[in-house]
Design a protein around this motif. Structure first.
Motif, PDB file in Angstrom:
ATOM      1  N   HIS A  14       0.836  -1.205   0.000  1.00 29.71           N
ATOM      2  CA  HIS A  14       0.000   0.000   0.000  1.00 29.71           C
ATOM      3  C   HIS A  14       0.872   1.258   0.000  1.00 29.71           C
ATOM      4  O   HIS A  14       0.550   2.241  -0.674  1.00 29.71           O
TER       5      HIS A  14
ATOM      6  N   GLU B  24       2.205   1.728  -3.452  1.00 34.09           N
ATOM      7  CA  GLU B  24       1.173   2.215  -4.372  1.00 34.09           C
ATOM      8  C   GLU B  24       0.896   3.701  -4.148  1.00 34.09           C
ATOM      9  O   GLU B  24       0.840   4.490  -5.093  1.00 34.09           O
TER      10      GLU B  24
ATOM     11  N   SER C  87       2.046   6.775  -6.663  1.00 40.99           N
ATOM     12  CA  SER C  87       1.014   7.680  -7.171  1.00 40.99           C
ATOM     13  C   SER C  87       1.337   9.121  -6.816  1.00 40.99           C
ATOM     14  O   SER C  87       1.186  10.036  -7.637  1.00 40.99           O
TER      15      SER C  87
ATOM     16  N   SER D  27      -6.285   0.571  -4.849  1.00 36.98           N
ATOM     17  CA  SER D  27      -6.565   0.211  -6.234  1.00 36.98           C
ATOM     18  C   SER D  27      -7.370  -1.086  -6.280  1.00 36.98           C
ATOM     19  O   SER D  27      -7.284  -1.923  -5.367  1.00 36.98           O
TER      20      SER D  27
END
Length: 780
Positions: free
Chosen positions: A253, A256, A260, A457
């Motif tokens: 996480h 990610e 991003s 996601s």
């Protein structure tokens, strides 16, 4: 009556700019030599604030969070067990290097032998609860009979190599309990062919467990652990279509969200800079003002970064996402100076003061990321102001009349509209906002839910869903932190807590739990175990005879028992496999005290466990999701109070520096933007939360800028040039905050939406401002 004058241009010299920028750079350089290194935090949990109830154990909780944030599970899946195991082995063999602190796949004979030897060495002091209860209740013969049944039975859990020194198979009994307890850390996984595996439907899953190293937890270097996992797993899946991997754990996480965030930083900053540059090229006839503005932005970002690192040593990557708004804010000062050099210094200075007051208010926020953003932005604004006031006047070519501004159409002055039209427009905005608030009044509430701070996601969400179903660990998301003055006292405190948890198991509100003292009892408990084991000594001669050994073996057994007096197991002496299990349970020594974590599993209700934390002085109940949300509700109210205080401070300042009529108009200006902002949030289904209130604070501060500039322009009769400067200022700021609305990170999106809608309203209000130039004298 004359108002206080503002310092003249003679005060703003290049030496002032050099003192500020050079001083910060020198201080940062010295701090690098004397303090810990600088860094960028990419941890997803790094944005969460501490709760007030955890202040006594905040350091322990942070250390526990750091460890858990680097732990992960990977499930290798296939319809055939052997294929699933093969996939896990391929991944396990490829994941080596400095990115990984530990990796665990096999529970083979070597692991079992280590655990067996540990239990054998401490077989008298590591009795399980059932065995100790039998011994203390005078039923030692049951343990003896069970040992005989195992020794002569068709199946034995362990080899009988130590039967002549452990005739009651105490090691075997301990191993059964340890394996059961250890497997509970893996939920429904069971031992098969030297690995932990589980079948769900027609799919077999084999578990690989690991911990990233601090270096491997980073996402921007060659040793990024998650990058290595994804790259290797993708290659295996590409070559073996029947295999797939399931990922679970905070590192995935964090990777990610950080990836991003970095993409958004690059995109937002690049797009904003390009659009600002194109806008300047369109408006100004010479590229010199464009270069000057870009230089001011560069100096601002550099000073902002240095100041934030000086104060915090480590700043979160999301600070840069918020900080991209600095591009639009800082360029405002350049615009107003380049468009209208004379008489604008006080307007810029008042804009700086109002904005800085609002950023200072953010320093009281519990979010470290917001405090970092406040320092980052405050320093950047100061740099931009100093660049414009101290350096621009020394380069007359960039503000020369022939290079200043292209021939733009004359904008209609608000004064050309009748007062009725202006009032009608403002009343329409007011009524529409009130109507939106009325029909969405259910959203007018303070609510903070930290689960909404991050949007997972779809692929990772599905991966976590499968992992949760297969592992079925049953962690409720909250836990206990236990403290003690010594390791022994800490383990005793754990055992007291476990006694209470055992009652909850009996009541059905808890299925099981994980605790360090399950593997390493306190010295007090080990002493009691040793005393209980003495009841086996009278049975030793018969036991040796029944097992086919000479009765004299009981003498050696007794001597060995006596030699074990005072030998107790310690946390540091665990074999590697068990030590790996305790990595996320035993926190260790911090500040002269010792801490550990006790993790309840498969809980039905929370209330009785929270009550335990209130009842026992050495136990702290931790439910971050709920506690932080509740704390943020309170802090949201505090931020609103700070907004009122900031409003009062700015109001007093304005009343001192401006005539009453102008001052009252400026003071009233923020009210409509704040009302419109509230209606936009309500219409979007966003309750009044911490990040939206932070945005409102900035709307208040930044929105006043337009009023300051409009007031200064009316009183200096500069008209169209200042109107164009305000338009350009709004466009650049709107670009910065409008870009944040597109962010995938919910707090950034809410923050951007709040500020963008508020500043747009402030701009419209300022452009519709009515009134003639004040007759009172102003001195700049």
């Amino acid at each position: 009556m004359k108002k206080p004058s503002f310092p003249s241009d003679r005060f703003f010299k290049p030496w002032l700019w050099l003192i500020v920028h050079g001083g910060i750079a020198l201080a940062l350089a010295l701090s690098v030599l004397l303090q810990k290194p600088l860094g960028i935090n990419r941890d997803l949990l790094g944005i969460l604030p501490d709760t007030a109830s955890l202040k006594p154990v905040s350091a322990a909780d942070r250390l526990l969070g750091d460890r858990s944030s680097r732990g992960f599970y990977i499930l290798a899946g296939a319809q055939d067990f052997e294929r699933a195991k093969q996939a896990a082995v391929l991944l396990y063999q490829g994941l080596r290097g400095p990115a990984f602190e530990s990796l665990s796949l096999y529970v083979d004979q070597g692991v079992m032998d280590q655990v067996f030897q540990y239990l054998y060495d401490y077989r008298y002091t590591l009795l399980d609860g059932e065995s100790r209860e039998l011994l203390e209740s005078g039923q030692a013969h049951i343990i003896a009979e069970d040992a005989l049944a195992s020794a002569f039975g068709a199946f034995n859990f362990t080899a009988l190599d130590t039967l002549d020194t452990d005739p009651f198979l105490l090691t075997d009994r301990g191993l059964r309990r340890f394996i059961s307890t250890a497997l509970s850390a893996g939920g429904t996984m069971s031992l098969r062919d030297d690995v932990l595996a589980a079948q769900q439907g027609e799919t077999w899953y084999v578990m690989l467990r690991g911990v990233l190293s601090p270096r491997g937890a980073a996402i921007t270097n060659a040793d990024s652990g998650v990058q290595k996992i994804y790259a290797l797993a993708s290659g295996i899946e590409a070559e073996n279509p029947d295999l797939h991997f399931v990922y679970s754990g905070i590192p995935f996480h964090s990777y990610e969200s950080s990836s991003s965030a970095q993409r958004e930083i690059s995109l937002i900053s690049t797009v904003t800079l390009v659009l600002v540059a194109l806008l300047f090229l369109f408006v100004f006839r010479s590229p010199l003002p464009v270069l000057a503005s870009l230089a001011a932005i560069g100096f601002s970002i550099l000073l902002a970064l240095m100041t934030a690192l000086l104060f915090f040593r480590e700043i979160h990557v999301l600070t840069f996402v918020f900080g991209t708004t600095l591009i639009g804010i800082c360029v405002d000062y350049s615009i107003h100076y380049l468009v209208q050099r004379n008489g604008i210094l006080r307007g810029i200075a008042m804009s700086l003061v109002s904005s800085e007051i609002c950023f200072i208010a953010l320093l009281f926020a519990p979010f470290s990321i917001l405090r970092q953003f406040a320092v980052f932005s405050a320093a950047g604004l100061l740099s931009s102001f100093l660049t414009v006031s101290c350096l621009y006047p020394r380069f007359g070519s960039i503000t020369a009349k022939e290079n200043r501004i292209m021939k733009l159409p004359v904008l209609p002055k608000p004064g050309r509209f009748s007062g009725v039209i202006r009032k009608t427009i403002l009343m329409v905005i007011l009524c529409v906002s009130l109507a939106v608030l009325f029909f969405n009044r259910g959203m007018i509430r303070v609510e903070n839910n930290i689960t909404g701070l991050y949007t997972i996601s779809p692929s990772l969400l599905e991966s976590e869903r499968i992992a949760s179903s297969v592992l079925n660990i049953g962690s409720p998301g909250w836990y206990f932190i236990v403290s003690g003055d010594t390791p022994g006292e800490l383990l005793e405190h754990e055992e007291l807590l476990r006694n209470r948890l055992d009652r909850e198991i009996t009541r059905g509100s808890l299925k099981s739990y994980m605790a360090s003292s399950l593997f390493v009892p306190s010295v007090k408990t080990q002493e009691q175990n040793y005393e209980a084991a003495k009841s086996l000594l009278p049975l030793a001669e018969d036991q040796f005879e029944y097992l086919g050994f000479p009765r004299s073996g009981a003498i050696l057994f007794r001597e060995d028992f006596i030699q074990k007096t005072g030998r107790y197991s310690e946390v540091d002496g665990l074999p590697p496999y068990l030590a790996g299990i305790l990595e996320n349970l035993w926190i260790g020594e911090l500040g002269g005290r010792y801490y550990s974590c006790v993790l309840p599993l498969h809980v039905s209700v929370e209330e009785p466990f929270r009550a335990l934390g209130d009842e026992l002085d050495f136990v702290f109940f931790v439910n971050k999701v709920k506690d932080i949300g509740t704390g943020l509700d309170t802090l949201t109210g505090i931020m609103l109070v700070l907004l009122i205080i900031a409003y009062g401070v700015i109001a007093v300042t304005v009343l001192i520096l401006y005539p009453r009529r102008d001052a009252l108009r400026i003071i009233a200006a923020p009210l409509l933007p704040i009302l419109v902002t509230g209606s936009v949030l309500a219409a979007a289904g966003i309750p009044l939360g911490f990040f939206s209130v932070v945005g409102i604070v900035l709307v208040f501060g930044l929105g006043l800028d337009y009023m300051f500039y409009r007031t200064e322009s009316r009183n200096s009769n500069t008209g169209t040039l200042t109107v164009w400067a305000i338009v350009l200022s709004y466009l650049t700021t709107a670009l910065s905050f409008g870009a944040l609305v597109l962010s995938s990170f919910p707090p950034v999106h809410i923050f951007g939406l709040t500020v963008f809608s508020g500043l747009t309203t402030a701009f419209i209000s300022a452009m519709l401002m009515q009134g003639r130039a004040s007759s009172e004298n102003h001195r700049t």
